[in-house]
Motif scaffolding. Sequence first.
Motif, PDB file in Angstrom:
ATOM      1  N   ALA A  65      39.483  33.451  34.099  1.00 27.66           N
ATOM      2  CA  ALA A  65      40.062  34.670  34.669  1.00 27.66           C
ATOM      3  C   ALA A  65      41.545  34.770  34.340  1.00 27.66           C
ATOM      4  N   VAL A  66      42.019  36.008  34.265  1.00 22.58           N
ATOM      5  CA  VAL A  66      43.453  36.278  34.190  1.00 22.58           C
ATOM      6  C   VAL A  66      43.959  36.236  35.630  1.00 22.58           C
ATOM      7  N   VAL A  67      44.944  35.373  35.879  1.00 21.87           N
ATOM      8  CA  VAL A  67      45.395  35.174  37.263  1.00 21.87           C
ATOM      9  C   VAL A  67      46.791  35.732  37.535  1.00 21.87           C
ATOM     10  N   ASN A  68      47.428  36.355  36.541  1.00 18.78           N
ATOM     11  CA  ASN A  68      48.780  36.849  36.777  1.00 18.78           C
ATOM     12  C   ASN A  68      48.911  38.371  36.709  1.00 18.78           C
ATOM     13  N   PHE A  69      47.841  39.075  37.008  1.00 19.66           N
ATOM     14  CA  PHE A  69      47.929  40.523  37.231  1.00 19.66           C
ATOM     15  C   PHE A  69      48.362  40.760  38.671  1.00 19.66           C
ATOM     16  N   PRO A  70      49.061  41.861  38.937  1.00 19.30           N
ATOM     17  CA  PRO A  70      49.321  42.191  40.342  1.00 19.30           C
ATOM     18  C   PRO A  70      48.003  42.587  41.010  1.00 19.30           C
ATOM     19  N   PRO A  71      47.890  42.396  42.331  1.00 18.63           N
ATOM     20  CA  PRO A  71      46.651  42.801  43.013  1.00 18.63           C
ATOM     21  C   PRO A  71      46.350  44.280  42.770  1.00 18.63           C
ATOM     22  N   ARG A  72      45.058  44.567  42.634  1.00 20.71           N
ATOM     23  CA  ARG A  72      44.622  45.944  42.391  1.00 20.71           C
ATOM     24  C   ARG A  72      43.657  46.342  43.496  1.00 20.71           C
ATOM     25  N   GLN A  73      43.952  47.459  44.159  1.00 16.15           N
ATOM     26  CA  GLN A  73      43.088  47.909  45.239  1.00 16.15           C
ATOM     27  C   GLN A  73      41.902  48.675  44.676  1.00 16.15           C
ATOM     28  N   ILE A  74      40.708  48.241  45.083  1.00 18.71           N
ATOM     29  CA  ILE A  74      39.461  48.903  44.720  1.00 18.71           C
ATOM     30  C   ILE A  74      38.764  49.198  46.039  1.00 18.71           C
ATOM     31  N   ALA A  75      38.725  50.470  46.404  1.00 18.44           N
ATOM     32  CA  ALA A  75      38.229  50.885  47.720  1.00 18.44           C
ATOM     33  C   ALA A  75      39.041  50.141  48.787  1.00 18.44           C
ATOM     34  N   ASN A  76      38.377  49.392  49.656  1.00 19.83           N
ATOM     35  CA  ASN A  76      39.061  48.685  50.744  1.00 19.83           C
ATOM     36  C   ASN A  76      39.324  47.213  50.409  1.00 19.83           C
ATOM     37  N   PHE A  77      39.286  46.855  49.131  1.00 19.00           N
ATOM     38  CA  PHE A  77      39.341  45.470  48.684  1.00 19.00           C
ATOM     39  C   PHE A  77      40.483  45.297  47.685  1.00 19.00           C
ATOM     40  N   PHE A  78      41.198  44.166  47.765  1.00 16.50           N
ATOM     41  CA  PHE A  78      42.256  43.870  46.800  1.00 16.50           C
ATOM     42  C   PHE A  78      41.774  42.788  45.839  1.00 16.50           C
ATOM     43  N   SER A  79      41.692  43.151  44.557  1.00 16.15           N
ATOM     44  CA  SER A  79      41.290  42.215  43.508  1.00 16.15           C
ATOM     45  C   SER A  79      42.547  41.533  42.986  1.00 16.15           C
ATOM     46  N   GLU A  80      42.552  40.189  43.013  1.00 12.22           N
ATOM     47  CA  GLU A  80      43.741  39.414  42.676  1.00 12.22           C
ATOM     48  C   GLU A  80      43.678  38.736  41.310  1.00 12.22           C
ATOM     49  N   CYS A  81      42.537  38.824  40.642  1.00 10.96           N
ATOM     50  CA  CYS A  81      42.392  38.244  39.308  1.00 10.96           C
ATOM     51  C   CYS A  81      41.312  39.024  38.571  1.00 10.96           C
TER      52      CYS A  81
END
Length: 109
Positions: A65-81
């Motif tokens: 996984a790429v681990v240094n993206f900023p968190p991305r909100q998808i619906a009510n969830f924050f994807s961190e990688c």
Amino acid sequence: MITWDDFEKIDLRVGTILEVNDFPKAKKPAYQITVDFGELGIKRSSAQITVLYSKDELIGKQVVAVVNFPPRQIANFFSECLIMGVYTDKKDVVLIQPERKVDNGWKIG
């Protein structure tokens, strides 16, 4: 074309999937996945891999996984990688994994 310096900015690491849940609020079928990256800690990701993988078979699987993206909100969830995969001709995703078990958090290079 990117430069070597551009490539070095991408932090690709190996982690082990700890938990997988359905993600009914996602626009496309997806799972909410929790991944252990060792010293980097636990990160969560949304992954559209429901066609080829069941929740049970994902537990304990190592992923890249790429681990240094900023968190991305998808619906009510924050994807961190961003868990990496290969698109098939049908646009399904096959996960990229190390060829043998390695320590969580080890860097891809």
